[in-house]
Write a protein that holds these residues in place. Sequence first.
Motif, PDB file in Angstrom:
ATOM      1  N   LYS A 194       0.402  -1.237   0.145  1.00  0.00           N
ATOM      2  CA  LYS A 194      -0.291  -0.172   0.184  1.00  0.00           C
ATOM      3  C   LYS A 194       0.781   1.047   0.045  1.00  0.00           C
ATOM      4  CE  LYS A 194      -3.810  -2.356   2.376  1.00  0.00           C
ATOM      5  NZ  LYS A 194      -3.461  -2.416   4.456  1.00  0.00           N
ATOM      6  N   TYR A 195       2.021   1.327   0.630  1.00  0.00           N
ATOM      7  CA  TYR A 195       2.612   2.701   0.486  1.00  0.00           C
ATOM      8  C   TYR A 195       3.183   3.310  -0.301  1.00  0.00           C
ATOM      9  CZ  TYR A 195       6.798   5.283   1.561  1.00  0.00           C
ATOM     10  OH  TYR A 195       7.715   6.349   2.239  1.00  0.00           O
ATOM     11  N   ASP A 196       3.330   2.037  -1.600  1.00  0.00           N
ATOM     12  CA  ASP A 196       3.149   2.202  -3.280  1.00  0.00           C
ATOM     13  C   ASP A 196       2.291   2.274  -3.719  1.00  0.00           C
ATOM     14  OD1 ASP A 196       6.211   3.093  -2.737  1.00  0.00           O
ATOM     15  OD2 ASP A 196       6.638   0.872  -3.259  1.00  0.00           O
ATOM     16  N   ASP A 197       1.614   1.468  -3.762  1.00  0.00           N
ATOM     17  CA  ASP A 197       0.375   1.338  -4.689  1.00  0.00           C
ATOM     18  C   ASP A 197      -0.861   2.109  -4.162  1.00  0.00           C
ATOM     19  OD1 ASP A 197       2.134  -0.478  -6.076  1.00  0.00           O
ATOM     20  OD2 ASP A 197       1.111  -2.394  -5.346  1.00  0.00           O
ATOM     21  N   LYS A 198      -1.467   2.500  -2.984  1.00  0.00           N
ATOM     22  CA  LYS A 198      -2.395   3.648  -2.667  1.00  0.00           C
ATOM     23  C   LYS A 198      -2.244   4.182  -3.408  1.00  0.00           C
ATOM     24  CE  LYS A 198      -5.110   3.551   1.674  1.00  0.00           C
ATOM     25  NZ  LYS A 198      -6.591   2.799   1.028  1.00  0.00           N
ATOM     26  N   ARG A 199      -3.950   4.622  -3.783  1.00  0.00           N
ATOM     27  CA  ARG A 199      -3.947   5.929  -3.677  1.00  0.00           C
ATOM     28  C   ARG A 199      -5.620   6.669  -3.168  1.00  0.00           C
ATOM     29  NH1 ARG A 199       0.263   5.761  -6.070  1.00  0.00           N
ATOM     30  NH2 ARG A 199       0.550   5.375  -7.910  1.00  0.00           N
ATOM     31  N   TYR A 200      -5.068   8.230  -3.168  1.00  0.00           N
ATOM     32  CA  TYR A 200      -5.874   8.830  -2.449  1.00  0.00           C
ATOM     33  C   TYR A 200      -6.607  10.070  -3.599  1.00  0.00           C
ATOM     34  CZ  TYR A 200      -3.885   7.087   2.389  1.00  0.00           C
ATOM     35  OH  TYR A 200      -3.263   6.383   3.280  1.00  0.00           O
TER      36      TYR A 200
ATOM     37  N   GLU B 194      -4.953  12.806  -7.176  1.00  0.00           N
ATOM     38  CA  GLU B 194      -4.619  11.813  -6.684  1.00  0.00           C
ATOM     39  C   GLU B 194      -3.161  11.961  -6.105  1.00  0.00           C
ATOM     40  OE1 GLU B 194      -2.057   9.054  -9.852  1.00  0.00           O
ATOM     41  OE2 GLU B 194      -4.372   8.511  -9.647  1.00  0.00           O
ATOM     42  N   THR B 195      -3.208  11.393  -4.941  1.00  0.00           N
ATOM     43  CA  THR B 195      -1.369  11.319  -4.470  1.00  0.00           C
ATOM     44  C   THR B 195      -1.645   9.899  -3.732  1.00  0.00           C
ATOM     45  OG1 THR B 195      -0.318  12.306  -3.198  1.00  0.00           O
ATOM     46  CG2 THR B 195      -2.479  12.130  -2.672  1.00  0.00           C
ATOM     47  N   SER B 196      -0.311   9.314  -3.373  1.00  0.00           N
ATOM     48  CA  SER B 196       0.022   7.854  -2.962  1.00  0.00           C
ATOM     49  C   SER B 196       0.456   8.608  -1.453  1.00  0.00           C
ATOM     50  CB  SER B 196       0.894   7.203  -3.635  1.00  0.00           C
ATOM     51  OG  SER B 196       2.335   8.514  -3.249  1.00  0.00           O
TER      52      SER B 196
ATOM     53  N   LYS C 175       3.080   7.648  -0.582  1.00  0.00           N
ATOM     54  CA  LYS C 175       4.679   7.471  -0.014  1.00  0.00           C
ATOM     55  C   LYS C 175       5.245   9.285  -0.383  1.00  0.00           C
ATOM     56  CE  LYS C 175       8.361   6.752  -2.703  1.00  0.00           C
ATOM     57  NZ  LYS C 175       9.247   5.580  -3.536  1.00  0.00           N
ATOM     58  N   ARG C 176       4.150   9.597  -1.145  1.00  0.00           N
ATOM     59  CA  ARG C 176       4.214  11.532  -1.260  1.00  0.00           C
ATOM     60  C   ARG C 176       3.534  12.110   0.209  1.00  0.00           C
ATOM     61  NH1 ARG C 176       1.524  13.018  -6.715  1.00  0.00           N
ATOM     62  NH2 ARG C 176       3.610  14.182  -7.480  1.00  0.00           N
TER      63      ARG C 176
END
Length: 154
Positions: free
Chosen positions: A68-74, A86-88, A90-91
Motif C-alpha cells: 500500500k505504501y507505493d500502490d494505494k491512491r487517495y 490523486e496522491t499516494s 509515499k508522497r
Amino acid sequence: MKTYPAKPAEVEKKWIVIDAEGVVVGRLASFVANRLRGKHKPTYTPHIDCGDNVIIVNADKVVFSGRKYDDKRYYRHTGYPGGIKETSPKRILEGAHPERALELAVQRMVPRGPLGRKQLSNLHVYGGAEHPHEAQKPETVDFAALNRKNARTA
C-alpha cells in the motif's frame, strides 16, 4: 440495570497518548476512531461527544501493510470538470506534513457531520516525539503491544 442516554455534563473525557512508531496505519486509525467516538465506554451515546482526547506522537514513522505504501491512491476532486487529483501514501509521508496520512485515515472512519467534526477536534497528531499536552496528564497506551499484527516488523 436500565440503560440511559448520557448527558454532555456527565461525560468524563480522558487524555491518552499513543506512540505510532512502526504501527500499521489502518489498525491504528480504527482504534483511534473508536476512542474518539467513545464506543469503548459503557455510557456510549451516539448523539453525544463522549469520546476521549487522543494524542498521537511519531506519526511520521507509521507503516502500511502489503504494498500500500507505493500502490494505494487517495483521490480528491476540486469541483471543476476534469479536476480529479490523486496522491499516494509515499508522497504524503515523505512530504512536508507526514502526519496527514494518519489524520486522513482517522477522518474517514469518523461519521461526517457536525458531531464527527467535533470528535475530530479531539485528535492531536504530531510528527515527532514531543507534544504540548503534558499539563493534561495523559495516559500512555501501548498500541503495538495489544496485538502482534498492530506493529510491522521488517
